[in-house]
Design a protein around this motif. Sequence first.
Motif, PDB file in Angstrom:
ATOM      1  N   ASP A  75     -28.957  -4.481   8.791  1.00 33.11           N
ATOM      2  CA  ASP A  75     -27.614  -4.914   8.903  1.00 33.11           C
ATOM      3  C   ASP A  75     -27.254  -5.635   7.771  1.00 33.11           C
TER       4      ASP A  75
ATOM      5  N   ASN B 153     -22.542   7.579  11.836  1.00 34.07           N
ATOM      6  CA  ASN B 153     -21.939   7.129  13.006  1.00 34.07           C
ATOM      7  C   ASN B 153     -21.530   5.611  12.823  1.00 34.07           C
ATOM      8  N   GLY B 154     -21.529   5.216  11.703  1.00 33.43           N
ATOM      9  CA  GLY B 154     -21.054   3.788  11.580  1.00 33.43           C
ATOM     10  C   GLY B 154     -22.503   2.846  11.440  1.00 33.43           C
ATOM     11  N   SER B 155     -23.574   3.520  11.605  1.00 30.39           N
ATOM     12  CA  SER B 155     -24.762   2.592  11.518  1.00 30.39           C
ATOM     13  C   SER B 155     -24.900   2.134   9.993  1.00 30.39           C
ATOM     14  N   PRO B 156     -25.701   1.216  10.065  1.00 25.82           N
ATOM     15  CA  PRO B 156     -26.145   0.671   8.544  1.00 25.82           C
ATOM     16  C   PRO B 156     -26.693   1.844   7.792  1.00 25.82           C
TER      17      PRO B 156
ATOM     18  N   SER C 119     -25.614   6.448   5.943  1.00 26.19           N
ATOM     19  CA  SER C 119     -24.936   5.741   7.154  1.00 26.19           C
ATOM     20  C   SER C 119     -24.700   6.925   8.243  1.00 26.19           C
TER      21      SER C 119
ATOM     22  N   PRO D 163     -32.304   1.183   6.499  1.00 28.47           N
ATOM     23  CA  PRO D 163     -31.110   0.515   7.082  1.00 28.47           C
ATOM     24  C   PRO D 163     -31.461  -0.733   7.572  1.00 28.47           C
TER      25      PRO D 163
END
Length: 289
Positions: free
Chosen positions: A112, A162-165, A160, A110
């Motif tokens: 950004d 909890n909204g992480s990349p 992904s 992951p």
Amino acid sequence: MKPVTRWCRRGFTLVEMLISMIVLAIVGAGLVQLVMSQGRFMDHQEASRSSRAVARSSLNRLFAEVRNVEAVGGVEAAAAGGTDFTLRVPYAYGIMCASNGSSTTLSILPVDSAVYSAPGFSGFAWRNTSGVYQYVTAGVSLAAAAAAPCTAVNITTLPSINGSPAGRTVTVGGTVSPVPPVGTIFFLFRRTRYEFKASTLLPGRVGLWRTLVTPGTAEELAAPLANTARVRFYVNYAATPQDAVPGSLASIRGLDFQIDGQSDLAPRGSAAPMTTSLNTSIFFNNRPD
């Protein structure tokens, strides 16, 4: 009858007036001097804050990228004087799922999305069995790929959470020889050039420039800087940096930054802008020594 006594009110004498004027002049001069001194002090304080801000912002931008550079092949070019150098800056890491020598599928960790999608992909590097990264820059390409080659060898691309990349599966084009085993570490990099050169934000001064060699887009990161701003080079086992560019760029293990930030204007009472010097060293990753 007693005679009426007349009291005469007399004014200030010339001597008294002169003394009063002298006293007022002395007090007034002191007040003016105090106000001017306070003004100069505030000017110097503002100039000091301004010069520190320039130096710190320069270092913050450099830290974000330079600290990820790999030790052996991370420096691509460096000019004498330490005012111009080009780095191969990693921005995404992953492991190999499959390769036929000219096309390689990777599972990328992951990262950004804005960092990943920014322009400037210049190539990739992979770690051989000796622990040394091999850089590939000729005929390279990058494209999204299906996850099947990775799932086939039990490599799961991270989703992904909890909204992480989320991770992604990509294919890179470019010759890989010999073909490394599945699970080999790869990274994607951008060729990034840094220069201390003439500023366009403040003409006649020096600025810190960052250029993505591909596609050639340049931005001025910070200004003004003194013309003494530069980098020095840590070579192999040396504990102190050197000014000269070493004969082998692969021997550079870190950079020593001399960032001399300046105020926009000279504070009152000074003939030159105020300069704040910040010095810090950044050592590269994966040192073989």
